[in-house]
Design a protein around this motif. Structure first.
Motif, PDB file in Angstrom:
ATOM      1  N   ALA A  65       0.845  -1.203   0.000  1.00 31.33           N
ATOM      2  CA  ALA A  65       0.000   0.000   0.000  1.00 31.33           C
ATOM      3  C   ALA A  65       0.880   1.253   0.000  1.00 31.33           C
ATOM      4  O   ALA A  65       0.598   2.224  -0.716  1.00 31.33           O
ATOM      5  CB  ALA A  65      -0.920  -0.010   1.221  1.00 31.33           C
ATOM      6  N   ASN A  69       1.064   4.002  -2.890  1.00 31.43           N
ATOM      7  CA  ASN A  69       0.843   5.396  -2.494  1.00 31.43           C
ATOM      8  C   ASN A  69       1.955   6.284  -3.067  1.00 31.43           C
ATOM      9  O   ASN A  69       1.696   7.351  -3.629  1.00 31.43           O
ATOM     10  CB  ASN A  69       0.814   5.473  -0.960  1.00 31.43           C
ATOM     11  CG  ASN A  69       0.842   6.900  -0.439  1.00 31.43           C
ATOM     12  OD1 ASN A  69       1.904   7.472  -0.273  1.00 31.43           O
ATOM     13  ND2 ASN A  69      -0.329   7.471  -0.197  1.00 31.43           N
ATOM     14  N   SER A 128      -8.072  -3.664   2.987  1.00 34.07           N
ATOM     15  CA  SER A 128      -7.273  -2.604   3.601  1.00 34.07           C
ATOM     16  C   SER A 128      -6.296  -1.990   2.594  1.00 34.07           C
ATOM     17  O   SER A 128      -6.102  -0.775   2.582  1.00 34.07           O
ATOM     18  CB  SER A 128      -6.520  -3.126   4.828  1.00 34.07           C
ATOM     19  OG  SER A 128      -5.456  -3.966   4.453  1.00 34.07           O
ATOM     20  N   TYR A 132      -6.645   1.902   1.254  1.00 36.67           N
ATOM     21  CA  TYR A 132      -5.573   2.901   1.389  1.00 36.67           C
ATOM     22  C   TYR A 132      -5.197   3.489   0.034  1.00 36.67           C
ATOM     23  O   TYR A 132      -5.001   4.703  -0.085  1.00 36.67           O
ATOM     24  CB  TYR A 132      -4.340   2.255   2.042  1.00 36.67           C
ATOM     25  CG  TYR A 132      -3.231   3.243   2.334  1.00 36.67           C
ATOM     26  CD1 TYR A 132      -3.367   4.164   3.365  1.00 36.67           C
ATOM     27  CD2 TYR A 132      -2.061   3.262   1.593  1.00 36.67           C
ATOM     28  CE1 TYR A 132      -2.360   5.086   3.651  1.00 36.67           C
ATOM     29  CE2 TYR A 132      -1.047   4.171   1.863  1.00 36.67           C
ATOM     30  CZ  TYR A 132      -1.196   5.078   2.898  1.00 36.67           C
ATOM     31  OH  TYR A 132      -0.199   5.976   3.164  1.00 36.67           O
ATOM     32  N   TYR A 136      -8.293   6.298  -0.157  1.00 36.52           N
ATOM     33  CA  TYR A 136      -7.532   7.388   0.470  1.00 36.52           C
ATOM     34  C   TYR A 136      -6.634   8.104  -0.536  1.00 36.52           C
ATOM     35  O   TYR A 136      -6.815   9.291  -0.807  1.00 36.52           O
ATOM     36  CB  TYR A 136      -6.703   6.840   1.637  1.00 36.52           C
ATOM     37  CG  TYR A 136      -5.752   7.843   2.227  1.00 36.52           C
ATOM     38  CD1 TYR A 136      -6.217   8.984   2.884  1.00 36.52           C
ATOM     39  CD2 TYR A 136      -4.367   7.668   2.126  1.00 36.52           C
ATOM     40  CE1 TYR A 136      -5.335   9.917   3.411  1.00 36.52           C
ATOM     41  CE2 TYR A 136      -3.481   8.592   2.660  1.00 36.52           C
ATOM     42  CZ  TYR A 136      -3.978   9.717   3.304  1.00 36.52           C
ATOM     43  OH  TYR A 136      -3.096  10.629   3.822  1.00 36.52           O
ATOM     44  N   THR A 137      -5.657   7.382  -1.110  1.00 37.56           N
ATOM     45  CA  THR A 137      -4.634   8.027  -1.942  1.00 37.56           C
ATOM     46  C   THR A 137      -5.211   8.634  -3.222  1.00 37.56           C
ATOM     47  O   THR A 137      -4.962   9.803  -3.531  1.00 37.56           O
ATOM     48  CB  THR A 137      -3.538   7.006  -2.319  1.00 37.56           C
ATOM     49  OG1 THR A 137      -2.998   6.462  -1.121  1.00 37.56           O
ATOM     50  CG2 THR A 137      -2.427   7.655  -3.115  1.00 37.56           C
ATOM     51  N   GLY A 151      -8.900   7.944   5.600  1.00 38.16           N
ATOM     52  CA  GLY A 151      -7.645   7.214   5.465  1.00 38.16           C
ATOM     53  C   GLY A 151      -7.263   6.484   6.742  1.00 38.16           C
ATOM     54  O   GLY A 151      -6.583   5.462   6.692  1.00 38.16           O
ATOM     55  N   ALA A 154      -7.751   2.741   7.017  1.00 44.62           N
ATOM     56  CA  ALA A 154      -6.757   1.824   6.457  1.00 44.62           C
ATOM     57  C   ALA A 154      -5.734   1.414   7.518  1.00 44.62           C
ATOM     58  O   ALA A 154      -5.342   0.252   7.598  1.00 44.62           O
ATOM     59  CB  ALA A 154      -6.056   2.469   5.262  1.00 44.62           C
TER      60      ALA A 154
END
Lengths: 302, 42
Positions: A65, A69, A128, A132, A136-137, A151, A154
Motif C-alpha cells: 500500500a 501510495n 485494507s 488505502y 484514500y490516496t 484514510g 486503512a
C-alpha cells in the motif's frame, strides 16, 4: 539515506534499498505491532510459524500500500521537504517499477494469507490495501480535508486482520480496536499538520488546518480524542479485557484527552512555538504502542 | 541511452545487489513454505 550512499540517479537501476524505502518502513513498525497485538490478544493460540506468516503478510500488504501510495503521489512528494528524497521524486526509480513492485507485493501478501491462514483475514487484508490506495490516496487525499478521517480506517485494519488470522472471525474486541485506531488517526495527523502546515499547503493537499483554519482544527482534535478514549476503554466494562488493560487504558486515554484539550484551547499560531502540538503528536505514537502492549500483557498475565 | 563507464559500472553493481537480495528472499520463501506445510499438518 539511500541518496547519500548512492548519489547517482539512474531510474532504470534502482537499488534494493530504494524498493525497501517504497514500503515506508517506519510506518510499518506501527502496523506490524498492532497486527501482532491483534493476533496475540485473540482467544485462540496460533502456531508460531502461522503467526509469523500472518504478521509477515500484514507487513507486506502495508508495504505494498505504501509503495502504491508513492507511485501515485510522486508529483506531490516532490513538493514536500519531508518526502522529496523518496526514490521516485529523487529520480532513483521509474514509476513503472514502483507500480509493479506494489501490485506484486500486495497480491502476494493476500494470496499467502489466504493459503496459510484463512480467507477472512486475506479478504480484510485485500480491502485494507485497496482502501488505502484507492479510497484514500487516489480518491480523497487531494479532494477533501476529511482525507485523514477516511484514510485512518486503512491504518486501523491490522489489528482486525491479526485477530481474524488467529480466529477466523471478527468479534467485538477487534472492532473496538479498529474504532480506536480509526478515531486516533485524526488527532495524531492533525497535530502534525498544525506544526508542518505550510508543507502540505505548498503541495496542495487540503489538510484541515489549511482549509478550515487552526481554530477549527484544534476543536476537531478535541472532538475526536473523546470517542477515541471511549473506544479504547470500552473493552474493560464490556468484560472483554481485565483490570490491567482497563486501568492502564483509562490513565493513558485521560492523558491523551488532556493533551488534546491543551491543543484545543491553545491560540498559538507560530509553528516553531507549538510545543503542546508536538507533545500530542509524540505522545499519540507512544499511546498506541502502550495501549496495544497492555492489551497483550493483560491477556498473558491474567 | 549513452552511459559513461562509471554509470554502467554503477548499474551493474546495483543489479548485482538486487539479484543477491532477490535470491535471499526466494530462499527465505522456500523455507517459509516448508515450515507452513509442516505447521498445517500438525
Amino acid at each position: 539515506m539511500a541518496s547519500k550512499a548512492y548519489p547517482v540517479a539512474i531510474p532504470a537501476a534502482a537499488d534494493w534499498r530504494d524498493f525497501l524505502a517504497l514500503t515506508k518502513p517506519r510506518v510499518l513498525s506501527l502496523v506490524v505491532f498492532t497486527g501482532l497485538c491483534g493476533l496475540l490478544a485473540a482467544p485462540q493460540s496460533i502456531n508460531p510459524v502461522l503467526g509469523f506468516t500472518a504478521v509477515l503478510c500484514i507487513a507486506m500488504g502495508a508495504g505494498a500500500a505504501g509503495a502504491l501510495n508513492q507511485w501515485y503521489e510522486a508529483d506531490l512528494d516532490a513538493m514536500m521537504v519531508r518526502t522529496a528524497n523518496r526514490p521516485l521524486p529523487a529520480g532513483r526509480m521509474d514509476r513503472q517499477s514502483a507500480l509493479h513492485f506494489g501490485v506484486g507485493l500486495g497480491a502476494f501478501s493476500v494470496i499467502l494469507m489466504g493459503l496459510a491462514l484463512n480467507l477472512l483475514a486475506a479478504a480484510i487484508l485485500a480491502v485494507s490495501i485497496l482502501f488505502y490506495v484507492v479510497v484514500y490516496t487516489i480518491w480523497l487525499k487531494r479532494r477533501t480535508p476529511q482525507n485523514i478521517v477516511i484514510g485512518g480506517a486503512a491504518g486501523a485494519f491490522p489489528a482486525l486482520i491479526g485477530w481474524a488470522a488467529a480466529t477466523g472471525r471478527v468479534e467485538t474486541l477487534p472492532v473496538l480496536l479498529f474504532a480506536m485506531v480509526f478515531l486516533w488517526t485524526p488527532p495524531h495527523f492533525w497535530a502534525l499538520a498544525l506544526f508542518i502546515n505550510s508543507d502540505y499547503a505548498r503541495a496542495g493537499v487540503p489538510m484541515l488546518p489549511a482549509v478550515v483554519g487552526q481554530r477549527a482544527t484544534r476543536i476537531q482534535i478535541m472532538l475526536y480524542a473523546v470517542p477515541m478514549a471511549v473506544a479504547a476503554v470500552a473493552p474493560w466494562p464490556l468484560g472483554l479485557t481485565g483490570a490491567l488493560y482497563g486501568i492502564g487504558s483509562c490513565l493513558l486515554s485521560a492523558l491523551f484527552v488532556l493533551l488534546a484539550v491543551r491543543v484545543g484551547f491553545s491560540r498559538e499560531t507560530d509553528q516553531a512555538a507549538m510545543k503542546p502540538e508536538r507533545q500530542l503528536f509524540a505522545f499519540s505514537i507512544l499511546y498506541l504502542f502502550l495501549v496495544f502492549g497492555l492489551l497483550v500483557a493483560d491477556k498473558v498475565v491474567l | 541511452m549513452n552511459l559513461t563507464p562509471d554509470e554502467e559500472a554503477e548499474i551493474r553493481r546495483r543489479q548485482k545487489s538486487r539479484a543477491i537480495v532477490m535470491a535471499l528472499l526466494l530462499g527465505g520463501f522456500v523455507i517459509l513454505m516448508y515450515a507452513i506445510s509442516i505447521a498445517k499438518m500438525l
